[in-house]
Design an enzyme around this catalytic site. Structure first.
Site, PDB file in Angstrom:
ATOM      1  N   ALA A 104     -38.894 -32.820  11.654  1.00  0.00           N
ATOM      2  CA  ALA A 104     -38.958 -31.516  10.998  1.00  0.00           C
ATOM      3  C   ALA A 104     -40.158 -31.433  10.066  1.00  0.00           C
ATOM      4  CB  ALA A 104     -37.671 -31.255  10.223  1.00  0.00           C
ATOM      5  N   THR A 105     -40.577 -32.569   9.517  1.00  0.00           N
ATOM      6  CA  THR A 105     -41.771 -32.554   8.668  1.00  0.00           C
ATOM      7  C   THR A 105     -42.962 -32.033   9.470  1.00  0.00           C
ATOM      8  OG1 THR A 105     -41.036 -34.332   7.210  1.00  0.00           O
ATOM      9  CG2 THR A 105     -43.398 -34.035   7.406  1.00  0.00           C
ATOM     10  N   ASN A 154     -30.567 -29.733   1.239  1.00  0.00           N
ATOM     11  CA  ASN A 154     -30.221 -31.121   1.520  1.00  0.00           C
ATOM     12  C   ASN A 154     -29.410 -31.790   0.417  1.00  0.00           C
ATOM     13  OD1 ASN A 154     -32.850 -30.517   0.405  1.00  0.00           O
ATOM     14  ND2 ASN A 154     -33.267 -32.701   0.352  1.00  0.00           N
ATOM     15  N   SER A 191     -34.511 -31.466  13.072  1.00  0.00           N
ATOM     16  CA  SER A 191     -34.784 -32.880  13.294  1.00  0.00           C
ATOM     17  C   SER A 191     -33.548 -33.518  13.918  1.00  0.00           C
ATOM     18  CB  SER A 191     -35.097 -33.539  11.946  1.00  0.00           C
ATOM     19  OG  SER A 191     -35.761 -34.744  12.161  1.00  0.00           O
ATOM     20  N   ALA A 192     -33.743 -34.251  15.026  1.00  0.00           N
ATOM     21  CA  ALA A 192     -32.603 -34.747  15.805  1.00  0.00           C
ATOM     22  C   ALA A 192     -31.734 -35.747  15.046  1.00  0.00           C
ATOM     23  CB  ALA A 192     -33.112 -35.387  17.098  1.00  0.00           C
ATOM     24  N   THR A 202     -48.242 -37.073  24.345  1.00  0.00           N
ATOM     25  CA  THR A 202     -47.359 -37.463  25.447  1.00  0.00           C
ATOM     26  C   THR A 202     -45.899 -37.195  25.071  1.00  0.00           C
ATOM     27  OG1 THR A 202     -48.903 -39.154  26.140  1.00  0.00           O
ATOM     28  CG2 THR A 202     -46.633 -39.404  26.889  1.00  0.00           C
ATOM     29  N   CYS A 205     -34.106 -42.345 -12.177  1.00  0.00           N
ATOM     30  CA  CYS A 205     -34.227 -43.790 -12.311  1.00  0.00           C
ATOM     31  C   CYS A 205     -34.254 -44.489 -10.964  1.00  0.00           C
ATOM     32  CB  CYS A 205     -33.062 -44.345 -13.108  1.00  0.00           C
ATOM     33  SG  CYS A 205     -32.965 -43.626 -14.721  1.00  0.00           S
TER      34      CYS A 205
END
Lengths: 318, 386
Positions: free
Chosen positions: B72-73, B154, B202-203, B240, B327
């Protein structure tokens, strides 16, 4: 960069076994009360320290006997595991020491005591910051015990708290080693190698001094000291100092240029004649026999020296 | 020690069925699908099946494009930088709108584009950690090229009103992109009902493999590629084809969609069971209203207990969770989502995220509740601020 940094996420891998043990089971956690103090025959000292940027808070309890020896130490801490482990070790280090001796315990001593082997750090660099809280709370306890202001205990200005690097050390390192970048400062002094707050504003916590400012100010002061004070400046120098200045300008502005064409030059002498300064040079390498050495290059060298030192300089190749 | 994985918003177990489906494409059917010979052509039917599963999973139209990417990035970078090259660099438009709680792959790419001269509006979130369509409406200008708002967050699991924002953008002729990484497999994502222009996924977030993701591009939309090269993906994304990854992602998508009802009932029931039990500890705060969240996530702050310390205790007991505590980060930077929802220093250092999956069991939840409660008691006894 190291392969480890490419993989990342290795925070916990880098904690020593001692850190892990003390995170799991901090033996000095808890409080000491007036009754404890009476039973042990000492005076109760309680000090608080909060590190706002970390959201951390630590409270240190001591029982100190009339001779000033710390008989017992306990702590309470709101903080991450390494803050807890540091506080626990710090409490151990206090016991049996006098208050004056305890005042000399630093976060670096705490970290060293938490190491499993002498030359492997107990925590990753950015977590050195967590041990600073242990140092700060001792200082508060000492001030409380002595009934003095905290500032009375500060003997030097610390720029990098994680590595306890002082302003004086950093300025000396810049001057002695002619350091030009913050990375150099970190390399020479370790300042800025840990939580990085002291490098520039905008980091983890707000600091009073930043390496970028110290570097800029120290460099500026150095330039000012080095630069001759106008034409009279160069004229007023001793012959040896004149040669030093000429060498400096040649190194900075001329030799790199010549070297890029495979050439070089040597400073032979400088003489005063009719109010002008004759600077004798000898070409080296590719400059020898180069047609430009008597024209363009020569004028370039002369201009560089005139602008930097004195307009009455004449360069004479020999 | 039996371990319990409650960090499914970070990544998930690949479904064993997905693994089995992928295996033949490493040593057996390893041909390059762009080759003319039989090694290349023999994988085409399976690629077609996988792509069909992706299209069906998103209810995409055949005329839409679903580009397979590496993650996804990459999908998010492709949209933001593609729009920059297509509309912003030449000065046709000058503005992007996003939110303060996007994943770094959107937030930092937007920041990079702002450095290139793009005007950026970063919408803050409200006390429910959400952004309203009205806030987007007020930020829109005639020169806005793109609005990018995540489907679900997220850290908190909070769902954003993407349908409403997508319709608003459609009306105003502004491109709309959503990072749906945390939504796929948790809530229905129907792209015929929701008029987004671009969507990233994203898988590995829905029991597929790591290293493969997708970018949905609405039919007819131009978008300069991020990766130039060969003619794969119709020239829109060179490289590819990751055959095993595509096959795995296709099946993972189908399984995720098949399990949506299970997610909404069973996973939700376990999440609520966990959340209710943790709320009983007292002096805790859960971020985001339950009905506004995906069914698998709870983000909880425990007063007086620092996040990394709590995570340490959970990990010792074999439980994997995640913390937003500064932290625990490489940079000691406070979690951007917590900063964005206006969390005070206390919350910013105490947040723990627990995220379930369809593989989570009730026994695991009950063990976690017990361990979590004990860890809080231990750390509160040490704490100087409780």
């Amino acid at each position: 960069m190291p392969k480890e940094e490419l993989i990342g996420g290795a925070l916990w891998d880098q904690y020593s076994r001692k850190v892990a043990e003390r995170m799991d089971n901090p033996k000095n956690r808890g409080e000491l009360t007036e009754e404890d103090a009476q039973r042990l025959g000492g005076k109760l000292v309680v000090a608080d320290h909060g590190a706002e940027s970390c959201g951390d808070a630590v409270r240190l309890f001591w029982v100190v006997d009339p001779a000033g020896v710390i008989l017992a130490a306990r702590f309470k801490s709101f903080g991450c595991g390494t803050a807890i482990a540091s506080s626990d070790m710090m409490s151990d280090l206090c016991v049996g020491r006098t208050v004056d001796q305890a005042a000399k315990i630093t976060n670096i001593d705490v970290e060293a005591a938490l190491r499993d082997t002498k030359d492997v750090p107990a925590v990753p660099p950015q977590k050195m910051h967590c041990s600073v809280m242990a140092y700060d709370v001792i200082k508060k306890a000492v001030a409380r015990y002595k009934g003095v202001d905290l500032s009375a205990l500060e003997t030097e200005v610390i720029v990098c708290e994680c590595g306890r690097v002082s302003l004086g050390t950093i300025v000396d390192a810049i001057r002695l080693n002619d350091l030009k970048t913050v990375e150099d400062i970190t390399h020479y002094t370790k300042a800025g190698a840990f939580c990085k707050s002291c490098i520039a504003p905008g980091g983890h916590e707000k600091r009073e001094h930043y390496l970028v400012d110290i570097l800029r100010d120290t460099r500026a002061a150095m330039e000012k000291e080095r630069a001759p004070q106008g034409p009279q400046g160069f004229a007023a120098l001793t012959p040896v100092a004149r040669i030093k200045e000429l060498e400096r300008v040649l190194d900075e502005h001329v030799r790199p240029m010549l070297a890029s064409d495979g050439g070089g030059l040597e400073l032979v002498d400088v003489r005063e004649k009719d109010g002008a300064f004759e600077v004798f040079i000898r070409y080296r390498g590719a400059c020898m026999g180069c047609p430009s050495a008597g024209h363009g290059t020569l004028m370039g060298i002369e201009t560089a020296l005139r602008e930097a030192l004195d307009p009455k300089i004449v360069v004479i190749p020999s | 020690m039996e371990r319990i994985y409650l960090d499914n918003n970070a990544t998930t177990l690949a479904d064993p069925k997905v693994k089995a489906a992928m295996e033949p494409y490493l040593c057996d059917r390893y041909g390059n699908p762009n080759s003319l010979h039989s090694f290349g052509t023999e994988v085409h039917p399976d690629l077609r099946t996988a792509m069909n599963r992706l299209y069906r999973g998103l209810n995409a139209d055949d005329e839409d494009d679903i580009l397979v990417t590496s993650c996804a990035t990459e999908s998010n970078n492709t949209v933001l930088k593609g729009v920059f090259f297509d509309l912003l660099r030449g000065g046709e438009k000058d503005h992007i709108i996003t939110t303060s709680v996007e994943h770094p792959c959107v937030a930092n790419t937007c920041r990079f584009l702002a450095g290139q001269g793009v005007k950026l509006t970063v919408l803050p979130v409200d006390k429910d950690a959400c952004v309203s369509a009205d806030a987007v409406r007020e930020a829109l200008t005639d020169r806005t090229a793109l609005v990018s708002v995540m489907w679900a967050n997220n850290e908190t699991g909070v769902l954003f009103p993407v349908a409403e924002i997508a319709r608003l953008c459609r009306e105003r002729g502004v491109l709309f992109h959503t990072d749906a990484v945390q939504a796929i497999g948790k809530v229905p994502v129907d792209l015929r009902a929701v008029p987004v222009d671009f969507l990233s996924l994203s898988a590995h977030k829905f029991h597929g493999p790591k290293g493969v993701g997708a970018l949905f591009v609405r039919r007819g939309l131009k978008l300069s590629p991020l990766l130039h090269g060969g003619e794969q993906m119709g020239g829109r994304r060179a490289g590819t084809l990751n055959v095993a990854g595509i096959v795995g992602m296709g099946l993972a998508m189908e399984l995720a969609v098949d399990h949506l009802a299970f997610e909404d009932t069973e996973v939700r029931r376990l999440r609520d069971r966990l959340e209710d039990a943790l709320l009983r500890i007292g002096d805790v705060l859960v971020v985001g209203r339950r009905e506004l969240r995906v069914p698998n996530t709870v983000f909880i702050s425990v007063r007086g207990v620092e996040g990394e310390a709590l995570l340490w205790d959970l990990n010792k007991a074999g439980i994997a969770a995640s913390t937003g505590s500064a932290c625990a980060s490489e940079s000691l930077e406070a979690n951007p989502v917590l900063k964005a929802i206006g969390a005070g220093p206390e919350l910013a250092h105490t947040g723990i995220r627990l995220s379930l999956s369809r593989f989570t069991t009730e026994a695991e939840i009950d063990f976690t509740t017990k361990t979590f409660t004990e860890a809080v008691a231990r750390l509160r006894a040490i704490s100087a601020s409780y």
